[in-house]
Design a protein around this motif. Structure first.
Motif, mmCIF file in Angstrom:
data_model
loop_
_atom_site.group_PDB
_atom_site.id
_atom_site.type_symbol
_atom_site.label_atom_id
_atom_site.label_comp_id
_atom_site.label_asym_id
_atom_site.label_seq_id
_atom_site.Cartn_x
_atom_site.Cartn_y
_atom_site.Cartn_z
ATOM 1 N N HIS A 154 0.680 -1.201 0.042
ATOM 2 C CA HIS A 154 0.048 0.095 -0.024
ATOM 3 C C HIS A 154 0.931 1.311 -0.023
ATOM 4 O O HIS A 154 1.973 1.390 0.447
ATOM 5 C CB HIS A 154 -0.695 -0.034 1.309
ATOM 6 N N TRP B 117 -4.827 6.676 -1.215
ATOM 7 C CA TRP B 117 -4.014 5.292 -1.067
ATOM 8 C C TRP B 117 -4.220 4.419 -2.295
ATOM 9 O O TRP B 117 -4.907 4.346 -2.857
ATOM 10 C CB TRP B 117 -4.365 4.674 0.091
ATOM 11 N N LYS C 261 0.761 5.578 -0.219
ATOM 12 C CA LYS C 261 0.095 6.926 0.053
ATOM 13 C C LYS C 261 0.677 8.016 -0.880
ATOM 14 O O LYS C 261 1.956 8.248 -0.883
ATOM 15 C CB LYS C 261 0.106 7.592 1.145
ATOM 16 N N ARG D 148 -6.460 2.252 2.641
ATOM 17 C CA ARG D 148 -5.390 1.819 3.364
ATOM 18 C C ARG D 148 -5.345 0.580 3.672
ATOM 19 O O ARG D 148 -4.125 -0.062 3.460
ATOM 20 C CB ARG D 148 -5.265 2.927 4.458
#
Length: 664
Positions: free
Chosen positions: A602, A610, A604, A644
């Motif tokens: 993941h 995200w 950002k 997220r």
């Protein structure tokens, strides 16, 4: 040194059956093929010398000794019609050859079978039979291969003989799986199908490459190299045998009783006396390293100002054979601390940082360091594996650690020594002082815990007498021998797969600057080498910046490896640590036998959104995300919007066929 196949007799007895003559003809014609098959199937625990002789013995004993027809050949299904004429030629299917092959398989497989009552530490009964050929005074071993051959040999060492047999029958004789199962069943294997499945996992996905390796000189016991056996030990044995014969004739049973009493009183009982004799220690000539093709610990000359101190050497040998309670013993994982079976090689005896240190090398398998404080107190005995060491992995040994610093004993072929910090990739190395006996000045050690502000390494350069312009990095990971650091560059567009190279280029140093601190998790685990493989580069969504994916693979001396998959997102500093997104132990991933990888994480973006990012190695041509988030992408990278903490399953399709799951 080629080992010639047995000469065929020009005439046979008139009453000898035709089937036996045909079997002899098949054995002579296909002798190298049968010996190679036996060598691969035999247990590697025999050692290369005994495996060579056992392979030849297995084939030479395959000929029936009676005048009855040989055993019924295995009923092997015919080759696929799609097989080429060349493939069929590589796998002769005549009845005499099939009969000889079955007999050889049975003999080779018998070496791993022990009755339940048989002592576990003794070889199988089949290995104890006196067989020809017998070699006195020489050690035989096939020609040494490269890193790839070593990796295949270790993979084969980790599986049972039935799996090795299935692997060899498929790649050497070209048998289909059904034929291999039938042949193994006739050879007495309990689970032929399981053996075939196990063999299918070896060498994937590059089976053609594995086949070429299996046919290389590393696995050819018909073309061998020779070295003398232990001359001093042999001399002691000859004298001991002569003396024992005289004593037996004169004293009879009294000699047996006397010998038993001496053994009970002598320190290190159960170990032959020459092994504990400092005079029997092997010593290599000072310049032998420059005149041999075997550049490892066997080429190290003896150094140190106490190499003639028999009392110190005797204490070290006795501590090794039977350590007292005052001796602190430590071993790296997978290293045996048993007494030596033959006189070891002396590498160093001298004083280092307030201790008398003795460094010994045991037959190509272990390095042993004995250290006793000069001020008195308990001694220390440390063991480390060094089998199949090379010019880099036998370049240095840790001789002492005091506080946050360490001293190394360098190999005689090291001509230049510097130190550098992996977290300062733009800073050139600093010269390191080395004494006349090869001991370095004290150098900083990597931090074992806490912060990671620096990661010191040694940058060594080999002498031009053995290789030109060869510099490499090693780092102290808490074992006797430092780990060799390498780097595999990013895949080029349309270029063949890259190979690991020395981590001294600017690109390699920048990659290690981001990943050096992850080496802390490998401390004390018996690491031989660590490679950083840049397997993918990805354009990030929104701003289009570039990120790299690295697979950091640590290979141990005992074989199993560990991988850390690391994501290198854009960073303001060249030393910002990478994000570890996967950690897998005991795996072939990121090695020659695990060339494909898929990983995800993941991420950002600067906007606060995200994403799920994924990347695969060069053979990946499609990635799919399923679960709470769905998406697909052609090529070797994927980026899809996702919460997220979204749970996502990632799979990839390979260009050559097949699928790949993401490593976790």
């Amino acid at each position: 040194m080629p080992i010639h196949q047995p000469t065929r007799h020009s005439a046979s007895a008139p009453s000898e059956p035709l089937a036996v003559k045909q079997a002899e003809a098949a054995l002579v014609e296909h002798y190298p093929r049968l010996v190679r098959l036996a060598y691969v199937v035999l247990p590697p625990s025999l050692g290369r010398h005994r495996r060579v002789l056992a392979a030849h013995a297995a084939v030479q004993r395959a000929l029936p000794v009676t005048r009855t027809a040989p055993a019924r050949p295995a009923q092997v299904p015919a080759q696929s019609r799609r097989s080429s004429e060349a493939e069929r030629a590589k796998a002769p299917a005549s009845a005499p050859y099939a009969s000889m092959r079955l007999r050889v398989l049975r003999t080779a497989l018998a070496h791993e079978r022990r009755p339940r009552w048989w002592p576990g530490r003794l070889p199988a009964p089949a290995a104890l039979r006196p067989t020809l050929p017998v070699v006195w005074g020489l050690r035989l071993f096939p020609r040494a291969g490269g890193v790839d051959e070593l990796a295949l040999d270790r993979a084969l060492s980790a599986v049972p003989g039935a799996v090795r047999a299935a692997f060899a029958l498929q790649l050497l004789d070209g048998l289909p799986e059904s034929g291999v199962r039938a042949l193994l069943a006739e050879a007495g294997v309990a689970d032929p199908a399981g053996a075939v499945r196990g063999a299918g996992r070896i060498g994937r996905p590059d089976r053609a490459g594995a086949q070429a390796l299996l046919r290389s000189g590393e696995f050819d016991p018909c073309t061998v190299q020779t070295r003398p056996s232990d001359l001093l030990r042999r001399r002691h044995r000859t004298r001991a045998v002569c003396l024992a014969a005289v004593v037996c004739v004169v004293a009879g049973t009294l000699a047996v009783a006397a010998e038993k009493g001496v053994r009970e009183e002598a320190p290190g009982a159960g170990v032959t006396v020459p092994v504990l004799d400092p005079a029997a220690l092997l010593r290599t000539a000072a310049e032998q390293w420059a005149d041999t093709s075997r550049i490892d610990f066997t080429a190290w000359p003896v150094r140190g100002d106490r190499q003639g101190d028999d009392e110190l050497l005797g204490r070290a040998l006795r501590a090794w054979s039977e350590p007292s309670e005052d001796v602190k013993v430590s071993t790296t994982p997978g290293t045996a601390d048993v007494p030596p079976a033959q006189p070891p090689r002396l590498l160093f005896a001298g004083e280092v940082d307030g201790a008398a240190v003795v460094l010994l090398h045991d037959g190509g398998v272990r390095v042993v360091r004995y250290a006793e404080p000069l001020s008195g107190g308990g001694a220390a005995l440390d063991f480390a594996r060094t089998d199949d060491a090379d010019v880099t992995t036998s370049a240095a040994v840790v001789m002492s650690r005091t506080g946050e610093k360490a001293r190394f004993l360098l190999a005689p072929w090291i001509s230049e020594t510097t130190t550098r910090d992996l977290l300062a990739p733009d800073t050139p190395g600093r010269p390191l002082e080395v004494g006349p006996d090869g001991i370095t000045a004290a150098v900083e050690r990597p931090a074992a815990g806490g912060g990671c502000d620096a990661w010191p390494v040694l940058q060594l350069r080999s002498s031009e007498r053995i290789v030109e312009k060869h510099a490499f990095l090693v780092t102290d990971l808490g074992d006797l021998t430092p780990a060799h650091l390498t780097y595999t560059p990013k895949p080029g567009s349309g270029a063949p797969a890259r190979q690991p190279r020395e981590a001294t280029s600017p690109e390699a140093l920048l990659a290690w600057a981001r990943t050096a601190c992850s080496l802390r998790t490998l401390s004390g685990s018996g690491i031989r080498a660590v490679n950083n493989w840049a397997f993918a580069e990805q354009r990030l969504p929104e701003d289009g910046a570039s990120a790299d994916w690295l697979c950091t693979r640590a290979d141990t001396w005992r074989g199993p490896g560990r991988v850390l998959v690391q994501f290198l997102k854009p960073a303001a500093s060249p030393t910002d640590p990478a994000e570890v997104v996967a950690d897998r132990k005991n795996t072939a991933l990121c090695s020659r036998f695990g060339q494909h990888i898929l990983a995800g994480t993941h991420w950002k973006a600067a906007s606060g959104r995200w994403y799920v990012l994924a990347a695969g190695s060069r053979a990946v041509d499609r990635i799919e995300a399923t679960g709470q988030v769905r998406g697909t992408a052609g090529g070797s990278t994927l980026a899809v919007r996702a919460p997220r903490d979204a749970s996502v399953e990632l799979t990839a399709r390979l260009r050559e066929g097949g699928t790949l799951a993401a490593v976790r």
